[in-house]
Write an enzyme that holds these catalytic residues in place. Structure first.
Site, PDB file in Angstrom:
ATOM      1  N   THR A   1     -12.345   6.962   6.932  1.00  0.00           N
ATOM      2  CA  THR A   1     -12.261   6.501   8.218  1.00  0.00           C
ATOM      3  C   THR A   1     -11.668   6.198   8.983  1.00  0.00           C
ATOM      4  OG1 THR A   1     -12.051   4.845   6.902  1.00  0.00           O
ATOM      5  CG2 THR A   1     -13.930   5.450   5.667  1.00  0.00           C
TER       6      THR A   1
ATOM      7  N   CYS B   1       3.597   3.376   5.123  1.00  0.00           N
ATOM      8  CA  CYS B   1       2.778   4.318   5.316  1.00  0.00           C
ATOM      9  C   CYS B   1       1.291   3.694   5.460  1.00  0.00           C
ATOM     10  CB  CYS B   1       3.257   4.574   3.903  1.00  0.00           C
ATOM     11  SG  CYS B   1       2.678   6.510   3.984  1.00  0.00           S
ATOM     12  N   VAL B   2       0.717   4.514   6.326  1.00  0.00           N
ATOM     13  CA  VAL B   2      -0.531   4.557   6.418  1.00  0.00           C
ATOM     14  C   VAL B   2      -1.186   6.489   6.557  1.00  0.00           C
ATOM     15  CG1 VAL B   2      -2.566   3.788   7.963  1.00  0.00           C
ATOM     16  CG2 VAL B   2      -0.398   3.085   8.333  1.00  0.00           C
TER      17      VAL B   2
ATOM     18  N   PHE C   1      -1.065  -3.255   7.695  1.00  0.00           N
ATOM     19  CA  PHE C   1      -1.614  -4.077   8.763  1.00  0.00           C
ATOM     20  C   PHE C   1      -1.607  -5.129   8.367  1.00  0.00           C
ATOM     21  CE2 PHE C   1      -4.212  -7.110  10.318  1.00  0.00           C
ATOM     22  CZ  PHE C   1      -4.981  -6.658  11.766  1.00  0.00           C
ATOM     23  N   GLU C   2      -0.792  -6.016   7.827  1.00  0.00           N
ATOM     24  CA  GLU C   2       0.340  -7.499   7.270  1.00  0.00           C
ATOM     25  C   GLU C   2       1.561  -7.300   7.889  1.00  0.00           C
ATOM     26  OE1 GLU C   2      -2.105  -6.157   5.223  1.00  0.00           O
ATOM     27  OE2 GLU C   2      -3.659  -7.280   6.375  1.00  0.00           O
TER      28      GLU C   2
ATOM     29  N   ARG D   1       8.411  12.737   4.318  1.00  0.00           N
ATOM     30  CA  ARG D   1       9.503  11.332   4.830  1.00  0.00           C
ATOM     31  C   ARG D   1      10.482  10.637   4.226  1.00  0.00           C
ATOM     32  NH1 ARG D   1       6.297  14.433   7.561  1.00  0.00           N
ATOM     33  NH2 ARG D   1       6.619  15.528   8.976  1.00  0.00           N
TER      34      ARG D   1
ATOM     35  N   PHE E   1       9.931   0.076  13.928  1.00  0.00           N
ATOM     36  CA  PHE E   1       8.725   0.452  13.084  1.00  0.00           C
ATOM     37  C   PHE E   1       9.221   1.882  12.259  1.00  0.00           C
ATOM     38  CE2 PHE E   1       4.892   3.385  14.536  1.00  0.00           C
ATOM     39  CZ  PHE E   1       4.712   1.906  14.252  1.00  0.00           C
TER      40      PHE E   1
ATOM     41  N   TRP F   1       0.670  -1.129  -0.176  1.00  0.00           N
ATOM     42  CA  TRP F   1       0.034   0.060  -0.190  1.00  0.00           C
ATOM     43  C   TRP F   1       0.942   1.502  -0.268  1.00  0.00           C
ATOM     44  CZ3 TRP F   1      -4.844   3.013   0.955  1.00  0.00           C
ATOM     45  CH2 TRP F   1      -5.967   1.570   0.386  1.00  0.00           C
TER      46      TRP F   1
ATOM     47  N   HIS G   1     -10.258   3.665   9.198  1.00  0.00           N
ATOM     48  CA  HIS G   1      -9.296   2.353   9.333  1.00  0.00           C
ATOM     49  C   HIS G   1      -8.218   3.032   9.864  1.00  0.00           C
ATOM     50  CE1 HIS G   1     -10.637  -0.968   7.167  1.00  0.00           C
ATOM     51  NE2 HIS G   1      -9.024  -0.833   6.960  1.00  0.00           N
TER      52      HIS G   1
HETATM   53  C1  DLZ Z   1      -7.367  -0.872   3.657  1.00  0.00           C
HETATM   54  C2  DLZ Z   1      -6.373  -0.152   4.221  1.00  0.00           C
HETATM   55  C3  DLZ Z   1      -6.347   1.793   4.065  1.00  0.00           C
HETATM   56  C4  DLZ Z   1      -7.807   1.836   4.032  1.00  0.00           C
HETATM   57  N1  DLZ Z   1      -5.579   2.589   4.322  1.00  0.00           N
HETATM   58  C5  DLZ Z   1      -3.908   1.703   3.819  1.00  0.00           C
HETATM   59  C6  DLZ Z   1      -3.479   2.551   4.462  1.00  0.00           C
HETATM   60  O1  DLZ Z   1      -3.133   4.071   4.439  1.00  0.00           O
HETATM   61  N2  DLZ Z   1      -1.687   2.171   4.133  1.00  0.00           N
HETATM   62  C7  DLZ Z   1      -1.462   0.336   4.562  1.00  0.00           C
HETATM   63  O2  DLZ Z   1      -0.508   0.458   4.078  1.00  0.00           O
HETATM   64  N3  DLZ Z   1      -2.602  -0.443   4.624  1.00  0.00           N
HETATM   65  C8  DLZ Z   1      -3.991   0.263   4.202  1.00  0.00           C
HETATM   66  N4  DLZ Z   1      -5.093  -0.061   4.401  1.00  0.00           N
HETATM   67  C9  DLZ Z   1      -4.564  -2.305   4.028  1.00  0.00           C
HETATM   68  C10 DLZ Z   1      -4.357  -2.846   5.368  1.00  0.00           C
HETATM   69  O3  DLZ Z   1      -3.178  -2.635   5.845  1.00  0.00           O
HETATM   70  C11 DLZ Z   1      -4.872  -3.874   4.821  1.00  0.00           C
HETATM   71  O4  DLZ Z   1      -3.695  -4.502   3.995  1.00  0.00           O
HETATM   72  C12 DLZ Z   1      -5.902  -4.610   4.788  1.00  0.00           C
HETATM   73  O5  DLZ Z   1      -7.178  -3.995   5.481  1.00  0.00           O
HETATM   74  C13 DLZ Z   1      -6.231  -6.335   4.830  1.00  0.00           C
HETATM   75  O6  DLZ Z   1      -6.080  -6.751   6.217  1.00  0.00           O
END
Ligand code: DLZ
Length: 162
Positions: free
Chosen positions: A93, A87-88, A64-65, A134, A120, A29, A95
């Site tokens: 939402t 990177c999130v 998440f994984e 960054r 981390f 992602w 999430h």
């Molecule tokens: C679903 C999701 C969302 C909305 N945003 C991100 C993000 O900004 N960065 C990221 O690495 N992953 C995102 N994901 C995917 C989740 O990490 C995960 O892969 C899914 O929820 C499946 O478990």
């Protein structure tokens, strides 16, 4: 408060990584961000002596994984330290909160479970520009910082074990 440049550090304070083995787990992602994070981490490890064959890079779908991907590296790849890179980016939402909570607690617990450094290297930002800043942009590269942290933690362990 001024934001630290993530790639600036005292070169002389970093021990040699010549004998160390590293796993790097990278979220797909936001790969325009996590790709440069991985490149920065690998380059920094090599700059401090790590050998190419001692840097194992694997990808997982999202941040998440990262926890399970990091555990797989610890279990099956015989590495000394694992660097988790993701990177999130804040969306509309909740999430963002769930992913950040999950990966933070997951990586923290792996440090204790394996008695190994799990670093981390996850950017959690309000927007893409903050993340790019960054990931090799104007604020350096969090991958560099994560690599230096991994080396220092392994050196600390070696120092205390002997
Ligand atoms: C679903 C999701 C969302 C909305 N945003 C991100 C993000 O900004 N960065 C990221 O690495 N992953 C995102 N994901 C995917 C989740 O990490 C995960 O892969 C899914 O929820 C499946 O478990």
């Amino acid at each position: 408060m001024a934001t630290k440049n993530l790639s600036e550090y005292d070169l002389t304070s970093v021990p040699s990584a010549e004998q160390m083995r590293f796993g790097i787990v990278v979220a797909e992602w936001n790969y325009e961000v996590t790709g440069p994070l991985a490149q920065g981490a690998a380059d920094t490890l090599k700059k401090h002596g790590a050998k190419d064959e001692n840097i194992i890079i694997k990808h997982v779908p999202g941040t998440f994984e990262l926890t399970l991907g990091a555990q797989y590296l610890a279990e099956f790849a015989h590495v000394d330290a694992i660097i988790a890179l993701g990177c999130v980016i804040q969306g509309e939402t909740r999430h963002f909160d769930f992913i950040c909570d999950g990966v933070t607690q997951g990586i923290t617990s792996l440090n204790m479970k394996y008695n190994k450094p799990f670093i981390f290297g996850v950017l959690t930002t309000d927007n893409q520009q903050q993340a790019l800043d960054r990931a090799g942009g104007k604020l350096g590269n969090k991958g560099d910082e994560a690599a230096v942290t991994a080396i220092k933690m392994l050196a600390l362990k070696a120092d205390l074990i002997k």
